[in-house]
Design a protein around this motif. Structure first.
Motif, PDB file in Angstrom:
ATOM      1  N   THR A  77      33.644  39.689  51.071  1.00 23.14           N
ATOM      2  CA  THR A  77      34.505  39.142  51.942  1.00 23.14           C
ATOM      3  C   THR A  77      34.509  37.699  51.812  1.00 23.14           C
ATOM      4  OG1 THR A  77      34.269  41.189  53.254  1.00 23.14           O
ATOM      5  CG2 THR A  77      35.496  39.179  54.305  1.00 23.14           C
ATOM      6  N   PHE A  78      33.492  37.005  52.136  1.00 27.57           N
ATOM      7  CA  PHE A  78      33.424  35.686  52.264  1.00 27.57           C
ATOM      8  C   PHE A  78      33.661  34.973  50.749  1.00 27.57           C
ATOM      9  CE2 PHE A  78      31.011  36.470  56.236  1.00 27.57           C
ATOM     10  CZ  PHE A  78      31.591  35.263  57.073  1.00 27.57           C
ATOM     11  N   ILE A  79      33.313  35.666  49.904  1.00 24.47           N
ATOM     12  CA  ILE A  79      33.747  34.846  48.348  1.00 24.47           C
ATOM     13  C   ILE A  79      35.158  35.038  48.231  1.00 24.47           C
ATOM     14  CG2 ILE A  79      33.564  35.555  45.900  1.00 24.47           C
ATOM     15  CD1 ILE A  79      30.951  36.718  46.436  1.00 24.47           C
ATOM     16  N   ALA A  80      35.810  35.822  48.614  1.00 25.88           N
ATOM     17  CA  ALA A  80      37.285  36.254  48.837  1.00 25.88           C
ATOM     18  C   ALA A  80      38.022  35.105  49.623  1.00 25.88           C
ATOM     19  CB  ALA A  80      37.694  37.285  48.994  1.00 25.88           C
ATOM     20  N   LEU A  81      37.368  34.972  50.781  1.00 26.34           N
ATOM     21  CA  LEU A  81      37.869  33.951  51.572  1.00 26.34           C
ATOM     22  C   LEU A  81      37.855  32.393  51.277  1.00 26.34           C
ATOM     23  CD1 LEU A  81      39.046  33.747  54.682  1.00 26.34           C
ATOM     24  CD2 LEU A  81      36.667  33.372  55.348  1.00 26.34           C
ATOM     25  N   PHE A  82      36.715  32.043  50.491  1.00 24.10           N
ATOM     26  CA  PHE A  82      36.374  30.870  49.994  1.00 24.10           C
ATOM     27  C   PHE A  82      37.366  30.642  49.080  1.00 24.10           C
ATOM     28  CE2 PHE A  82      31.739  30.556  51.480  1.00 24.10           C
ATOM     29  CZ  PHE A  82      32.240  29.966  52.716  1.00 24.10           C
ATOM     30  N   ILE A 194      39.121  22.326  44.720  1.00 26.71           N
ATOM     31  CA  ILE A 194      38.128  22.861  43.373  1.00 26.71           C
ATOM     32  C   ILE A 194      36.627  22.916  43.963  1.00 26.71           C
ATOM     33  CG2 ILE A 194      37.034  21.607  41.621  1.00 26.71           C
ATOM     34  CD1 ILE A 194      39.615  19.865  41.315  1.00 26.71           C
ATOM     35  N   ALA A 195      36.077  22.413  44.902  1.00 24.65           N
ATOM     36  CA  ALA A 195      34.865  22.891  45.585  1.00 24.65           C
ATOM     37  C   ALA A 195      34.889  24.161  46.124  1.00 24.65           C
ATOM     38  CB  ALA A 195      34.501  21.792  46.621  1.00 24.65           C
ATOM     39  N   LEU A 196      35.615  24.659  47.008  1.00 17.74           N
ATOM     40  CA  LEU A 196      35.762  26.112  47.117  1.00 17.74           C
ATOM     41  C   LEU A 196      35.921  27.241  46.245  1.00 17.74           C
ATOM     42  CD1 LEU A 196      38.010  25.626  50.597  1.00 17.74           C
ATOM     43  CD2 LEU A 196      35.496  26.142  50.401  1.00 17.74           C
ATOM     44  N   ILE A 197      36.624  26.798  45.333  1.00 20.42           N
ATOM     45  CA  ILE A 197      36.819  27.833  44.058  1.00 20.42           C
ATOM     46  C   ILE A 197      35.543  28.021  43.519  1.00 20.42           C
ATOM     47  CG2 ILE A 197      38.189  28.262  42.120  1.00 20.42           C
ATOM     48  CD1 ILE A 197      40.695  27.090  43.600  1.00 20.42           C
ATOM     49  N   THR A 198      35.027  26.565  43.341  1.00 21.60           N
ATOM     50  CA  THR A 198      33.767  26.636  42.264  1.00 21.60           C
ATOM     51  C   THR A 198      32.768  27.487  43.128  1.00 21.60           C
ATOM     52  OG1 THR A 198      34.399  24.590  41.519  1.00 21.60           O
ATOM     53  CG2 THR A 198      32.094  25.292  41.270  1.00 21.60           C
ATOM     54  N   PHE A 202      30.626  30.624  42.011  1.00 19.58           N
ATOM     55  CA  PHE A 202      29.313  30.646  41.899  1.00 19.58           C
ATOM     56  C   PHE A 202      28.814  31.959  42.548  1.00 19.58           C
ATOM     57  CE2 PHE A 202      25.206  29.048  43.544  1.00 19.58           C
ATOM     58  CZ  PHE A 202      24.547  28.956  42.195  1.00 19.58           C
ATOM     59  N   GLN A 203      29.182  32.116  43.736  1.00 18.45           N
ATOM     60  CA  GLN A 203      28.754  33.125  44.511  1.00 18.45           C
ATOM     61  C   GLN A 203      28.971  34.385  43.812  1.00 18.45           C
ATOM     62  OE1 GLN A 203      26.883  33.192  47.289  1.00 18.45           O
ATOM     63  NE2 GLN A 203      26.794  30.866  47.433  1.00 18.45           N
ATOM     64  N   ILE A 205      29.095  35.104  40.753  1.00 18.11           N
ATOM     65  CA  ILE A 205      28.138  35.288  39.353  1.00 18.11           C
ATOM     66  C   ILE A 205      26.807  35.611  39.937  1.00 18.11           C
ATOM     67  CG2 ILE A 205      27.009  33.992  37.827  1.00 18.11           C
ATOM     68  CD1 ILE A 205      29.269  32.227  37.369  1.00 18.11           C
ATOM     69  N   LYS A 206      26.301  35.313  41.386  1.00 19.63           N
ATOM     70  CA  LYS A 206      25.309  35.446  41.895  1.00 19.63           C
ATOM     71  C   LYS A 206      24.862  37.004  42.378  1.00 19.63           C
ATOM     72  CE  LYS A 206      22.991  33.028  44.743  1.00 19.63           C
ATOM     73  NZ  LYS A 206      22.610  32.103  45.788  1.00 19.63           N
ATOM     74  N   PHE A 207      26.201  37.352  42.724  1.00 23.75           N
ATOM     75  CA  PHE A 207      26.637  38.730  43.459  1.00 23.75           C
ATOM     76  C   PHE A 207      26.439  39.528  42.333  1.00 23.75           C
ATOM     77  CE2 PHE A 207      29.518  42.310  44.659  1.00 23.75           C
ATOM     78  CZ  PHE A 207      28.815  42.549  45.589  1.00 23.75           C
ATOM     79  N   ALA A 208      27.104  39.324  41.183  1.00 23.48           N
ATOM     80  CA  ALA A 208      27.106  40.300  40.123  1.00 23.48           C
ATOM     81  C   ALA A 208      25.877  40.578  39.301  1.00 23.48           C
ATOM     82  CB  ALA A 208      28.127  39.593  39.161  1.00 23.48           C
ATOM     83  N   ILE A 209      24.924  39.534  39.433  1.00 23.69           N
ATOM     84  CA  ILE A 209      23.864  39.446  38.517  1.00 23.69           C
ATOM     85  C   ILE A 209      22.637  40.204  39.468  1.00 23.69           C
ATOM     86  CG2 ILE A 209      24.420  37.874  36.985  1.00 23.69           C
ATOM     87  CD1 ILE A 209      22.771  35.961  38.231  1.00 23.69           C
ATOM     88  N   ALA A 210      22.831  40.214  40.923  1.00 20.44           N
ATOM     89  CA  ALA A 210      21.841  40.482  41.842  1.00 20.44           C
ATOM     90  C   ALA A 210      21.556  41.997  41.580  1.00 20.44           C
ATOM     91  CB  ALA A 210      22.406  40.124  43.245  1.00 20.44           C
TER      92      ALA A 210
END
Length: 210
Positions: A77-82, A194-198, A202-203, A205-210
């Motif tokens: 949810t927070f990833i999508a929101l950002f 750009i900062a928020l999308i990045t 990034f989050q 990627i971390k979520f996918a490999i966790a």
């Protein structure tokens, strides 16, 4: 020795507050659209939210970690929101600014609510404080809920000062941007987008490999 708690709280809070996040963006945007005074209301409330999260992490580090591991939808949810907010700023940066001046709405209470909500509804910050407290216990000195009250008071006071101090500098930066030409605001919106999308990527990627 006891003053080390104040210094540590301030230092750890500054490190956690430097990366561009939702609260930082709210402070910058408010200082541009309104003024540094209104942005300070967000910073003061965000400081309270930061202290609450750090206190929560100090008491419930294991339980909180397990909760986020079992409820992955919160992170999604927070990833999508950002990501969506980042897209919004990118779209806004591409639009021409209206020549009409919007009336300033003085909603002091809403600024406090905005700052507190953005600070408290932020799972990565809870994780950050759990890691920071664990690191302190392992490599520096014991930091638990059983510490003397004066030392804990200084530690959390340092957290509050570090958070609002960092956000204040972000607000001053936004205020300087507001004093420059309109093109600077457009660039700032692009940077925020750009900062928020990045951050969301990034989050993800971390979520996918966790």
């Amino acid at each position: 020795m006891i003053l080390l708690y104040l210094l540590l709280g301030t230092l750890v809070a500054v490190i956690g507050a430097i990366p561009l996040g939702a609260v930082n963006i709210a402070v910058i945007n408010t200082s541009i659209k309104e003024d540094i005074k209104h942005a300070s209301y967000i910073a003061l409330a965000a400081g309270i939210g930061e202290v609450v999260l750090a206190l929560f992490a100090l008491h419930c580090s294991v339980q909180v970690s397990n909760f986020f591991q079992e409820n992955k939808w919160i992170q999604v949810t927070f990833i999508a929101l950002f990501f969506l907010i980042g897209i919004y700023f990118m779209i806004r940066a591409n639009k021409t600014d209206s020549t009409k001046k919007r009336p300033k709405i003085k909603l002091t209470k809403s600024k406090f609510l905005t700052g507190f909500s953005l600070a408290i509804l932020n799972p990565p910050v809870i994780i950050y404080w759990m890691l920071a407290i664990s690191f302190t216990n392992k490599y520096l000195f014991e930091l638990t809920a059983h510490n003397p009250i004066p030392s804990l008071f200084l530690f959390f006071s340092g957290i509050y000062l570090g958070k609002i101090g960092t956000l204040y500098f972000y607000g001053k930066w936004g205020n300087k941007m507001a004093e420059k030409q309109e093109g600077s605001k457009t660039k700032l919106h692009k940077i925020i987008g750009i900062a928020l999308i990045t951050l969301s990527v990034f989050q993800s990627i971390k979520f996918a490999i966790a």
